[in-house]
Each structure stands twice: as structure tokens, then as C-alpha cells.
Design a protein around this motif. Sequence first.
Motif, short mmCIF file in Angstrom:
data_model
loop_
_atom_site.label_atom_id
_atom_site.label_comp_id
_atom_site.label_asym_id
_atom_site.label_seq_id
_atom_site.Cartn_x
_atom_site.Cartn_y
_atom_site.Cartn_z
N PRO A 166 -4.21 57.31 61.44
CA PRO A 166 -4.75 58.67 61.47
C PRO A 166 -5.82 58.83 62.55
O PRO A 166 -5.92 59.89 63.17
CB PRO A 166 -5.36 58.84 60.08
CG PRO A 166 -4.58 57.93 59.21
CD PRO A 166 -4.25 56.75 60.07
N PHE A 221 2.35 68.66 63.57
CA PHE A 221 3.29 69.38 64.43
C PHE A 221 2.69 70.70 64.90
O PHE A 221 2.80 71.06 66.08
CB PHE A 221 4.59 69.65 63.69
CG PHE A 221 5.47 68.44 63.53
CD1 PHE A 221 5.55 67.47 64.51
CD2 PHE A 221 6.24 68.27 62.39
CE1 PHE A 221 6.36 66.35 64.37
CE2 PHE A 221 7.06 67.16 62.24
CZ PHE A 221 7.12 66.20 63.23
N MET A 264 1.57 61.71 57.12
CA MET A 264 1.55 60.87 58.31
C MET A 264 1.66 59.39 57.99
O MET A 264 2.43 58.67 58.61
CB MET A 264 0.21 61.06 59.02
CG MET A 264 0.26 61.92 60.22
SD MET A 264 -1.40 62.22 60.90
CE MET A 264 -2.42 60.92 60.25
N GLU A 265 0.88 58.95 57.05
CA GLU A 265 0.81 57.52 56.80
C GLU A 265 2.11 56.97 56.24
O GLU A 265 2.45 55.82 56.48
CB GLU A 265 -0.34 57.22 55.85
CG GLU A 265 -1.67 57.29 56.58
CD GLU A 265 -2.82 57.01 55.65
OE1 GLU A 265 -2.90 57.69 54.61
OE2 GLU A 265 -3.62 56.12 55.94
N SER A 292 -9.31 61.59 59.15
CA SER A 292 -9.04 61.63 57.72
C SER A 292 -7.57 61.33 57.46
O SER A 292 -6.69 61.82 58.18
CB SER A 292 -9.42 62.97 57.15
OG SER A 292 -8.29 63.79 56.97
N PRO A 293 -7.28 60.52 56.49
CA PRO A 293 -5.93 60.02 56.27
C PRO A 293 -5.07 61.02 55.51
O PRO A 293 -5.57 61.96 54.91
CB PRO A 293 -6.16 58.78 55.41
CG PRO A 293 -7.38 59.10 54.63
CD PRO A 293 -8.23 59.99 55.50
N GLY A 294 -3.78 60.76 55.59
CA GLY A 294 -2.84 61.46 54.73
C GLY A 294 -2.46 62.84 55.18
O GLY A 294 -1.81 63.57 54.44
N THR A 295 -2.80 63.20 56.39
CA THR A 295 -2.44 64.53 56.87
C THR A 295 -0.93 64.72 56.87
O THR A 295 -0.18 63.82 57.18
CB THR A 295 -2.97 64.72 58.29
OG1 THR A 295 -4.36 64.46 58.29
CG2 THR A 295 -2.70 66.13 58.78
N ARG A 296 -0.51 65.92 56.52
CA ARG A 296 0.92 66.19 56.50
C ARG A 296 1.48 66.31 57.91
O ARG A 296 0.86 66.91 58.79
CB ARG A 296 1.20 67.49 55.73
CG ARG A 296 1.03 67.36 54.22
CD ARG A 296 1.52 68.57 53.48
NE ARG A 296 0.65 69.72 53.70
CZ ARG A 296 1.06 70.86 54.24
NH1 ARG A 296 2.29 71.02 54.64
NH2 ARG A 296 0.22 71.86 54.36
N MET A 297 2.63 65.76 58.08
CA MET A 297 3.36 65.84 59.34
C MET A 297 3.33 67.21 59.97
O MET A 297 3.10 67.38 61.16
CB MET A 297 4.83 65.50 59.07
CG MET A 297 5.24 64.14 59.48
SD MET A 297 6.96 63.79 59.00
CE MET A 297 7.71 65.37 58.75
N GLU A 298 3.62 68.20 59.16
CA GLU A 298 3.75 69.54 59.71
C GLU A 298 2.45 70.10 60.25
O GLU A 298 2.45 70.87 61.21
CB GLU A 298 4.33 70.47 58.64
CG GLU A 298 5.82 70.26 58.47
CD GLU A 298 6.39 71.18 57.41
OE1 GLU A 298 5.83 71.18 56.29
OE2 GLU A 298 7.34 71.90 57.71
N THR A 307 5.78 65.61 54.64
CA THR A 307 5.51 64.18 54.44
C THR A 307 4.19 63.77 55.08
O THR A 307 3.84 64.23 56.15
CB THR A 307 6.64 63.35 55.05
OG1 THR A 307 7.87 63.79 54.50
CG2 THR A 307 6.44 61.88 54.79
N ILE A 340 -4.23 59.59 65.90
CA ILE A 340 -3.82 60.99 65.94
C ILE A 340 -5.04 61.87 66.22
O ILE A 340 -5.01 62.74 67.09
CB ILE A 340 -3.18 61.41 64.60
CG1 ILE A 340 -1.96 60.55 64.29
CG2 ILE A 340 -2.86 62.89 64.61
CD1 ILE A 340 -0.67 61.09 64.81
#
Lengths: 87, 87
Positions: A12, A60, B56-57, A51-57, B54, A15
Motif C-alpha cells: 500500500p 483505479f 489491494m492487498e 493505509s492498507p486495504g484500499t479497494r482496487m476501484e 477487491t 501505491i
Amino acid sequence: MVGNMDQLARTPNDIGHALRAARKQQRLSQQALATRSGVWQETISKIENGSPGTRMETIFDLCAALNLEIQITERSQGSTDFLEDTL
Amino acid sequence: MVGNMDQLARTPNDIGHALRAARKQQRLSQQALATRSGVWQETISKIENGSPGTRMETIFDLCAALNLEIQITERSQGSTDFLEDTL
DNA sequence: TTGCTTTATGATATTTACATCATAATAAAA
DNA sequence: TTTTATTATGATGTAAATATCATAAAGCAA
């Protein structure tokens, strides 16, 4: 240091750095990016700080607004890592 | 045709396709991938089929297990190719 | 200093991904 | 066909991301 091989993202934080770098390069505030991406400034702040866990979208959306593209490729066999596939 | 430039990912579907292609290429079942990535088979199924949002991680975990890497780069200006950085 | 802009943070509520299980559907062998 | 392997799906509970607001903290000019 051979070159700019730093678009590689495996965490993360990677990114976040890429996004912040691109945003700054384009001299956009988080708020300006928020407006054109539909992602909230507060969320952008967190993402840029890894910060972790961000959604792909969400990523995008930010990439689209920043003219960035995401590519998924085979990992080029690196130098010192010797990990072999026993296929 | 210059090359295989189809790792571009701008939607969950693109991600899903890339992951499934890599997995199949390596002849892994979803379950095998699940075991080595720590992501559940059910989740892999959904991701490969383009389910949105989904994290990122999760993608990172799958990429790592499949020897894939994610790169974030400036979108290359298409055809008319005079792109200037007014740095 | 003040004032303005930008970024970070804290709280709440909603939404949803994922783990987990069970199982159904599909595909592939036998 | 039957059996086995693989993939998809449905349900539930928990954890967490994001929208949203309010505001604090930094940064930067005057």
C-alpha cells in the motif's frame, strides 16, 4: 541506482507514493484530485500515507484522474533472489 | 504486432483475467493458489470473475503467489506522440 | 504575527470484502 | 455411466473501507 524503476507496487505504501508523486507532479491538491476522481480528500490522504486495504476501484479512480495506468506483468527474474519454481 | 501489451488493468475484470491467465499458465488450481497465497478459493473465484471492490492487498497476495508484479506508470500518450512535460 | 491553503485526523454510519462453512454446478477422468 | 477434481454460489459474522462532517494540524504567504 540505474534508473527510475520505481513504479513497482507491492505494498500500500508503494501505491501511496506513486499516487502522491503523480499528483504533486501535476500540482493538484488532494481536494482538486478528489473532485475529479470522486474519491474524498480524506480518503486520498490516507491512501497516500499507505493505509492498507484500499479497494482496487478506488485506486483505479485515482489513477484514471491522474493519467496513470496499472500493468500486471510477469516478474522479471531478478538479480540476487534465487527462488526457483520446482514446477 | 510489437508485443504482448495486454497486462493493462483498469477494471476488476482486467485484474481477474490477468490472474486467471497466470494461474492457468502455471497449472494451479484455485485451491492450490489459495493455499500458497492465503486467499480463500471462494474469494479467488470471485476475483477471477471480476467481482468489484477487491482490496489491494488481496491482489498483492495473489500476484506474489503467481510471480506477477504490479506497475504504476504514466499513461503513454497514444498516436500523436509529442508529449511535453512542462516541468 | 495573521490569514489562507492544504493535509491529516477523529467520529459516525453504511456498505461490503473476506473468512468460513457447506454445497451446488461444472469439468474431467475413470 | 460413476467418481473425482475443480469452480461457483449461498449464507453468516466480523472486520474494515469509505462517505460524510467537522476540525485540527501543517505549511506557506503577506
